[in-house]
Structure formats: structure tokens, C-alpha cells
Write a protein that holds these residues in place. Structure first.
Motif, PDB file in Angstrom:
ATOM      1  N   ASP A 186       0.796  -1.229   0.000  1.00 17.98           N
ATOM      2  CA  ASP A 186       0.000   0.000   0.000  1.00 17.98           C
ATOM      3  C   ASP A 186       0.828   1.278   0.000  1.00 17.98           C
ATOM      4  O   ASP A 186       0.272   2.370  -0.029  1.00 17.98           O
ATOM      5  N   GLU A 187       2.148   1.174   0.044  1.00 17.98           N
ATOM      6  CA  GLU A 187       2.984   2.371   0.093  1.00 17.98           C
ATOM      7  C   GLU A 187       2.761   3.270  -1.118  1.00 17.98           C
ATOM      8  O   GLU A 187       2.761   4.494  -1.000  1.00 17.98           O
ATOM      9  N   ALA A 188       2.554   2.698  -2.284  1.00 14.37           N
ATOM     10  CA  ALA A 188       2.317   3.503  -3.486  1.00 14.37           C
ATOM     11  C   ALA A 188       1.009   4.281  -3.376  1.00 14.37           C
ATOM     12  O   ALA A 188       0.891   5.391  -3.898  1.00 14.37           O
ATOM     13  N   TYR A 189       0.019   3.726  -2.681  1.00 14.37           N
ATOM     14  CA  TYR A 189      -1.267   4.412  -2.501  1.00 14.37           C
ATOM     15  C   TYR A 189      -1.085   5.708  -1.709  1.00 14.37           C
ATOM     16  O   TYR A 189      -1.786   6.689  -1.943  1.00 14.37           O
ATOM     17  N   PHE A 190      -0.136   5.711  -0.761  1.00 15.26           N
ATOM     18  CA  PHE A 190       0.092   6.875   0.086  1.00 15.26           C
ATOM     19  C   PHE A 190       1.183   7.803  -0.443  1.00 15.26           C
ATOM     20  O   PHE A 190       1.579   8.742   0.233  1.00 15.26           O
ATOM     21  N   ALA A 191       1.696   7.565  -1.648  1.00 12.00           N
ATOM     22  CA  ALA A 191       2.776   8.371  -2.215  1.00 12.00           C
ATOM     23  C   ALA A 191       2.342   9.753  -2.699  1.00 12.00           C
ATOM     24  O   ALA A 191       3.099  10.707  -2.560  1.00 12.00           O
ATOM     25  N   PRO A 192       1.152   9.932  -3.291  1.00  9.84           N
ATOM     26  CA  PRO A 192       0.786  11.258  -3.813  1.00  9.84           C
ATOM     27  C   PRO A 192       0.662  12.306  -2.698  1.00  9.84           C
ATOM     28  O   PRO A 192       0.511  11.971  -1.528  1.00  9.84           O
ATOM     29  N   GLN A 193       0.684  13.569  -3.101  1.00  8.04           N
ATOM     30  CA  GLN A 193       0.541  14.659  -2.128  1.00  8.04           C
ATOM     31  C   GLN A 193      -0.893  14.798  -1.644  1.00  8.04           C
ATOM     32  O   GLN A 193      -1.131  15.294  -0.549  1.00  8.04           O
ATOM     33  N   VAL A 194      -1.879  14.396  -2.446  1.00 12.03           N
ATOM     34  CA  VAL A 194      -3.283  14.364  -2.035  1.00 12.03           C
ATOM     35  C   VAL A 194      -3.744  12.915  -2.156  1.00 12.03           C
ATOM     36  O   VAL A 194      -3.642  12.299  -3.212  1.00 12.03           O
ATOM     37  N   ILE A 195      -4.253  12.376  -1.047  1.00 10.61           N
ATOM     38  CA  ILE A 195      -4.609  10.959  -0.974  1.00 10.61           C
ATOM     39  C   ILE A 195      -6.111  10.838  -0.775  1.00 10.61           C
ATOM     40  O   ILE A 195      -6.694  11.536   0.068  1.00 10.61           O
ATOM     41  N   ALA A 196      -6.739   9.969  -1.535  1.00 13.22           N
ATOM     42  CA  ALA A 196      -8.181   9.747  -1.417  1.00 13.22           C
ATOM     43  C   ALA A 196      -8.467   8.753  -0.303  1.00 13.22           C
ATOM     44  O   ALA A 196      -7.725   7.788  -0.096  1.00 13.22           O
ATOM     45  N   CYS A 197      -9.550   8.995   0.427  1.00 13.63           N
ATOM     46  CA  CYS A 197     -10.018   8.023   1.421  1.00 13.63           C
ATOM     47  C   CYS A 197     -10.491   6.790   0.664  1.00 13.63           C
ATOM     48  O   CYS A 197     -11.136   6.897  -0.378  1.00 13.63           O
ATOM     49  N   ARG A 198     -10.197   5.626   1.169  1.00 15.69           N
ATOM     50  CA  ARG A 198     -10.559   4.389   0.471  1.00 15.69           C
ATOM     51  C   ARG A 198     -12.064   4.191   0.348  1.00 15.69           C
ATOM     52  O   ARG A 198     -12.533   3.556  -0.580  1.00 15.69           O
ATOM     53  N   ASP A 199     -12.829   4.739   1.284  1.00 15.56           N
ATOM     54  CA  ASP A 199     -14.280   4.588   1.214  1.00 15.56           C
ATOM     55  C   ASP A 199     -14.939   5.662   0.348  1.00 15.56           C
ATOM     56  O   ASP A 199     -16.158   5.696   0.222  1.00 15.56           O
ATOM     57  N   GLY A 200     -14.142   6.563  -0.238  1.00 15.43           N
ATOM     58  CA  GLY A 200     -14.678   7.594  -1.117  1.00 15.43           C
ATOM     59  C   GLY A 200     -15.271   8.785  -0.386  1.00 15.43           C
ATOM     60  O   GLY A 200     -15.896   9.642  -1.010  1.00 15.43           O
ATOM     61  N   SER A 201     -15.085   8.873   0.914  1.00 13.78           N
ATOM     62  CA  SER A 201     -15.697   9.958   1.692  1.00 13.78           C
ATOM     63  C   SER A 201     -14.974  11.292   1.543  1.00 13.78           C
ATOM     64  O   SER A 201     -15.445  12.301   2.038  1.00 13.78           O
ATOM     65  N   GLY A 202     -13.839  11.320   0.880  1.00 16.98           N
ATOM     66  CA  GLY A 202     -13.104  12.565   0.702  1.00 16.98           C
ATOM     67  C   GLY A 202     -11.650  12.298   0.406  1.00 16.98           C
ATOM     68  O   GLY A 202     -11.270  11.210  -0.033  1.00 16.98           O
ATOM     69  N   SER A 203     -10.833  13.308   0.665  1.00 15.77           N
ATOM     70  CA  SER A 203      -9.391  13.168   0.468  1.00 15.77           C
ATOM     71  C   SER A 203      -8.681  14.024   1.506  1.00 15.77           C
ATOM     72  O   SER A 203      -9.306  14.827   2.204  1.00 15.77           O
ATOM     73  N   PHE A 204      -7.382  13.857   1.601  1.00 11.83           N
ATOM     74  CA  PHE A 204      -6.596  14.596   2.583  1.00 11.83           C
ATOM     75  C   PHE A 204      -5.188  14.789   2.037  1.00 11.83           C
ATOM     76  O   PHE A 204      -4.703  13.976   1.257  1.00 11.83           O
ATOM     77  N   PRO A 205      -4.518  15.870   2.447  1.00 12.31           N
ATOM     78  CA  PRO A 205      -3.126  16.058   2.007  1.00 12.31           C
ATOM     79  C   PRO A 205      -2.197  15.101   2.741  1.00 12.31           C
ATOM     80  O   PRO A 205      -2.475  14.672   3.862  1.00 12.31           O
ATOM     81  N   ARG A 206      -1.100  14.777   2.118  1.00 10.24           N
ATOM     82  CA  ARG A 206      -0.130  13.840   2.700  1.00 10.24           C
ATOM     83  C   ARG A 206       0.372  14.317   4.059  1.00 10.24           C
ATOM     84  O   ARG A 206       0.699  13.520   4.920  1.00 10.24           O
ATOM     85  N   SER A 207       0.384  15.618   4.271  1.00 15.24           N
ATOM     86  CA  SER A 207       0.849  16.165   5.555  1.00 15.24           C
ATOM     87  C   SER A 207      -0.061  15.755   6.720  1.00 15.24           C
ATOM     88  O   SER A 207       0.342  15.804   7.871  1.00 15.24           O
ATOM     89  N   ARG A 208      -1.295  15.345   6.424  1.00 15.10           N
ATOM     90  CA  ARG A 208      -2.221  14.916   7.475  1.00 15.10           C
ATOM     91  C   ARG A 208      -2.186  13.412   7.731  1.00 15.10           C
ATOM     92  O   ARG A 208      -2.936  12.898   8.556  1.00 15.10           O
TER      93      ARG A 208
END
Length: 185
Positions: free
Chosen positions: A17-39
Motif C-alpha cells: 500500500d505504500e504507493a497508494y500513500f505516495a501522492p501529495q493528495v490521498i483519497a479516502c478508500r471509502d470515497g468519503s473525501g481526500s486529505f493532504p499527505r501532511s495529514r
């Protein structure tokens, strides 16, 4: 490449799953939103499914990945992270709790190396029975460690209860003496 090297390692994330968390903006897996990598692992639950907190106990639905080098990987509920109990055999779930977890995964790996290939031969002949018995041995060692912690908690609680009873009876005795002293006057 220099910026990626400066980022802290992902805690509680499986290598797949490391590649999933690589982008600067990461989507929630359940589709409820997204968050920046800093969070990521900031201690605040941004996703309802706990996607943003794999290495903390902030989200009730979160999951923590134990690498358990030298043993089988394990996935824990995030509530087990930093709870002062070593749930991963490598101790990776207690990275901020302040307790030292012995690496029981390493013990198993060291034992296999000291056998000079005998372990590999026995695994081949026993069809995995040796691996299963080693796993049970490690589970028993983990349970023994947890029981020691529980025993210490029980001893402390018992001590507190004894102190309360001693204080109660001492105070009661003192009051009775005062009453007798006042009545004798």
C-alpha cells in the motif's frame, strides 16, 4: 528524489500500500473525501474508514500493519497502537508508548540461523509443522508478557484496595477513641 528521501517512513502501512500513500493528495478508500499527505498519521481522523491514520489510534475503523520481519505480517485494529502492550512481535505497534518491546520475531529468525540449515531440513520434512509450532511458541511468549503486565496491574490495584481499607479502619478506630474520650469527660 531528495524530497522523497526526506519524508518519514510510513508507519502502519503494508509495503503493498505504500504507493497508494505516495501522492501529495490521498483519497479516502471509502470515497468519503481526500486529505493532504501532511495529514497522514497526524492523530486526527479525516476519513471515516481510517485511511489517513494507519499508524495511530485516532480512527475507530483504522487498521495497523505489523511488518513482523522474520515472521508472518499481521494486521491489528488501530486501538492496539501505543496501548503499552506489544501486539506485533517486532514491537512496531508501540513506537510512541515509551515501552521497550522485545523483538520475538528476531529470536525466531536467529534460532533458524543457528541451526546451520537443520531448520530448513526439518521444515521440508515436516511440511510446515515446525513453522506452526514456532508460531505457537511466539504466541505463548507474547501471552506471557501480557500476563506479566496484567499481574502487575492487579498487584497495584490490590495494594490500593488494602490502603483504602487500612485508612478506613484507622479513621474508624480514631473516631471511636475520640467518642470514648469525650464520654469520659
Amino acid at each position: 528524489a531528495g524530497a522523497a528521501d526526506a519524508e518519514p517512513p510510513l508507519v502502519g502501512v503494508s509495503p503493498q500500500d505504500e504507493a497508494y500513500f505516495a501522492p501529495q493528495v490521498i483519497a479516502c478508500r471509502d470515497g468519503s473525501g481526500s486529505f493532504p499527505r501532511s495529514r497522514l498519521n497526524d492523530g486526527y481522523c479525516d476519513c471515516t474508514d481510517g485511511t489517513d491514520e494507519p499508524g495511530t489510534s485516532a480512527c475507530p475503523e483504522g487498521k495497523f500493519y505489523c511488518i513482523n520481519t522474520g515472521d508472518l505480517p499481521r494486521i491489528l485494529f488501530s486501538s492496539f497502537v501505543n496501548d503499552n502492550i506489544c501486539d506485533c512481535c517486532d514491537g512496531s505497534d508501540e513506537y510512541e508508548s515509551g515501552i521497550h518491546c522485545p523483538n520475538t520475531c528476531k529470536k525466531r529468525h536467529d534460532t533458524a540461523e543457528t541451526d546451520n540449515g537443520v531448520s530448513e531440513l526439518s521444515v521440508a520434512h515436516l511440511g510446515g509443522t515446525d513453522i506452526i509450532s514456532s508460531k505457537h511458541t511466539l504466541d505463548i511468549e507474547d501471552l506471557i508478557q501480557k500476563l506479566r503486565g496484567l499481574r502487575m496491574a492487579a498487584v497495584i490495584e490490590l495494594g490500593v484496595v488494602v490502603c483504602i481499607f487500612v485508612f478506613y479502619f484507622a479513621r474508624r478506630s480514631t473516631r471511636a477513641r475520640r467518642r470514648q474520650y469525650i464520654l469520659k469527660r
